[in-house]
Design a protein around this motif. Structure first.
Motif, PDB file in Angstrom:
ATOM      1  N   ALA A 169       0.833  -1.208   0.000  1.00  0.00           N
ATOM      2  CA  ALA A 169       0.000   0.000   0.000  1.00  0.00           C
ATOM      3  C   ALA A 169       0.865   1.254   0.000  1.00  0.00           C
ATOM      4  O   ALA A 169       0.557   2.234  -0.697  1.00  0.00           O
ATOM      5  CB  ALA A 169      -0.934  -0.007   1.206  1.00  0.00           C
ATOM      6  N   THR A 170       1.950   1.231   0.761  1.00  0.00           N
ATOM      7  CA  THR A 170       2.858   2.375   0.805  1.00  0.00           C
ATOM      8  C   THR A 170       3.503   2.599  -0.554  1.00  0.00           C
ATOM      9  O   THR A 170       3.595   3.731  -1.033  1.00  0.00           O
ATOM     10  CB  THR A 170       3.954   2.159   1.874  1.00  0.00           C
ATOM     11  OG1 THR A 170       3.320   1.983   3.138  1.00  0.00           O
ATOM     12  CG2 THR A 170       4.913   3.315   1.931  1.00  0.00           C
ATOM     13  N   LYS A 171       3.952   1.517  -1.188  1.00  0.00           N
ATOM     14  CA  LYS A 171       4.582   1.636  -2.507  1.00  0.00           C
ATOM     15  C   LYS A 171       3.588   2.143  -3.558  1.00  0.00           C
ATOM     16  O   LYS A 171       3.936   2.946  -4.416  1.00  0.00           O
ATOM     17  CB  LYS A 171       5.178   0.292  -2.951  1.00  0.00           C
ATOM     18  CG  LYS A 171       6.375  -0.115  -2.142  1.00  0.00           C
ATOM     19  CD  LYS A 171       7.474   0.909  -2.301  1.00  0.00           C
ATOM     20  CE  LYS A 171       8.670   0.565  -1.463  1.00  0.00           C
ATOM     21  NZ  LYS A 171       9.702   1.593  -1.528  1.00  0.00           N
ATOM     22  N   ARG A 172       2.347   1.687  -3.482  1.00  0.00           N
ATOM     23  CA  ARG A 172       1.331   2.161  -4.436  1.00  0.00           C
ATOM     24  C   ARG A 172       1.070   3.651  -4.240  1.00  0.00           C
ATOM     25  O   ARG A 172       0.922   4.392  -5.195  1.00  0.00           O
ATOM     26  CB  ARG A 172       0.030   1.384  -4.266  1.00  0.00           C
ATOM     27  CG  ARG A 172       0.059   0.028  -4.878  1.00  0.00           C
ATOM     28  CD  ARG A 172      -1.283  -0.645  -4.765  1.00  0.00           C
ATOM     29  NE  ARG A 172      -1.244  -1.950  -5.382  1.00  0.00           N
ATOM     30  CZ  ARG A 172      -2.179  -2.851  -5.229  1.00  0.00           C
ATOM     31  NH1 ARG A 172      -3.230  -2.607  -4.475  1.00  0.00           N
ATOM     32  NH2 ARG A 172      -2.073  -4.026  -5.812  1.00  0.00           N
ATOM     33  N   LYS A 173       0.989   4.081  -2.979  1.00  0.00           N
ATOM     34  CA  LYS A 173       0.751   5.479  -2.685  1.00  0.00           C
ATOM     35  C   LYS A 173       1.913   6.333  -3.198  1.00  0.00           C
ATOM     36  O   LYS A 173       1.698   7.396  -3.773  1.00  0.00           O
ATOM     37  CB  LYS A 173       0.571   5.692  -1.178  1.00  0.00           C
ATOM     38  CG  LYS A 173       0.055   7.073  -0.820  1.00  0.00           C
ATOM     39  CD  LYS A 173      -0.155   7.224   0.666  1.00  0.00           C
ATOM     40  CE  LYS A 173      -1.367   6.432   1.083  1.00  0.00           C
ATOM     41  NZ  LYS A 173      -1.720   6.638   2.492  1.00  0.00           N
ATOM     42  N   GLU A 174       3.143   5.864  -2.998  1.00  0.00           N
ATOM     43  CA  GLU A 174       4.324   6.587  -3.497  1.00  0.00           C
ATOM     44  C   GLU A 174       4.286   6.687  -5.021  1.00  0.00           C
ATOM     45  O   GLU A 174       4.612   7.720  -5.586  1.00  0.00           O
ATOM     46  CB  GLU A 174       5.599   5.900  -3.048  1.00  0.00           C
ATOM     47  CG  GLU A 174       5.906   6.047  -1.576  1.00  0.00           C
ATOM     48  CD  GLU A 174       7.110   5.232  -1.135  1.00  0.00           C
ATOM     49  OE1 GLU A 174       7.740   4.540  -1.988  1.00  0.00           O
ATOM     50  OE2 GLU A 174       7.423   5.263   0.059  1.00  0.00           O
ATOM     51  N   ALA A 175       3.904   5.601  -5.684  1.00  0.00           N
ATOM     52  CA  ALA A 175       3.854   5.593  -7.149  1.00  0.00           C
ATOM     53  C   ALA A 175       2.781   6.550  -7.661  1.00  0.00           C
ATOM     54  O   ALA A 175       2.975   7.215  -8.686  1.00  0.00           O
ATOM     55  CB  ALA A 175       3.595   4.179  -7.659  1.00  0.00           C
ATOM     56  N   ASN A 176       1.661   6.643  -6.973  1.00  0.00           N
ATOM     57  CA  ASN A 176       0.582   7.532  -7.396  1.00  0.00           C
ATOM     58  C   ASN A 176       0.943   8.998  -7.173  1.00  0.00           C
ATOM     59  O   ASN A 176       0.461   9.869  -7.899  1.00  0.00           O
ATOM     60  CB  ASN A 176      -0.707   7.201  -6.660  1.00  0.00           C
ATOM     61  CG  ASN A 176      -1.319   5.898  -7.133  1.00  0.00           C
ATOM     62  OD1 ASN A 176      -1.053   5.435  -8.233  1.00  0.00           O
ATOM     63  ND2 ASN A 176      -2.146   5.297  -6.305  1.00  0.00           N
ATOM     64  N   ASN A 177       1.765   9.270  -6.165  1.00  0.00           N
ATOM     65  CA  ASN A 177       2.145  10.652  -5.861  1.00  0.00           C
ATOM     66  C   ASN A 177       3.324  11.130  -6.716  1.00  0.00           C
ATOM     67  O   ASN A 177       3.616  12.315  -6.745  1.00  0.00           O
ATOM     68  CB  ASN A 177       2.493  10.802  -4.382  1.00  0.00           C
ATOM     69  CG  ASN A 177       1.265  10.673  -3.509  1.00  0.00           C
ATOM     70  OD1 ASN A 177       0.151  10.906  -3.939  1.00  0.00           O
ATOM     71  ND2 ASN A 177       1.466  10.286  -2.264  1.00  0.00           N
TER      72      ASN A 177
END
Length: 74
Positions: free
Chosen positions: A65-73
């Motif tokens: 979830a953290t990696k997905r959030k970083e990728a989206n930002n």
């Protein structure tokens, strides 16, 4: 957070089969872990496997979830 949040996709509000079955598996593992503890048959091996599977799954989900959030930002 309600119980239904454990099995639904927060983005769509629909049933998430992956969340449903993962939570069923964790609940079943927890139940059997508690049964072994109640019977006095809980061993160090079972402790390690249980904590590795249930704790590892939770840690992996948080990491993803953290990696997905970083990728989206980005």
């Amino acid at each position: 957070m309600g119980l239904v949040d454990l099995i639904k996709n927060p983005a769509t509000g629909r049933l998430s089969h992956s969340k449903l079955w993962a939570n069923i598996a964790c609940a079943a593992a927890t139940f059997l872990f508690l049964v072994d503890g109640w019977r006095g048959t809980l061993t160090a091996d079972v402790w390690l496997i249980y904590l590795g599977v249930v704790g590892g799954y939770s840690a992996a989900r948080s990491w993803i979830a953290t990696k997905r959030k970083e990728a989206n930002n980005a």
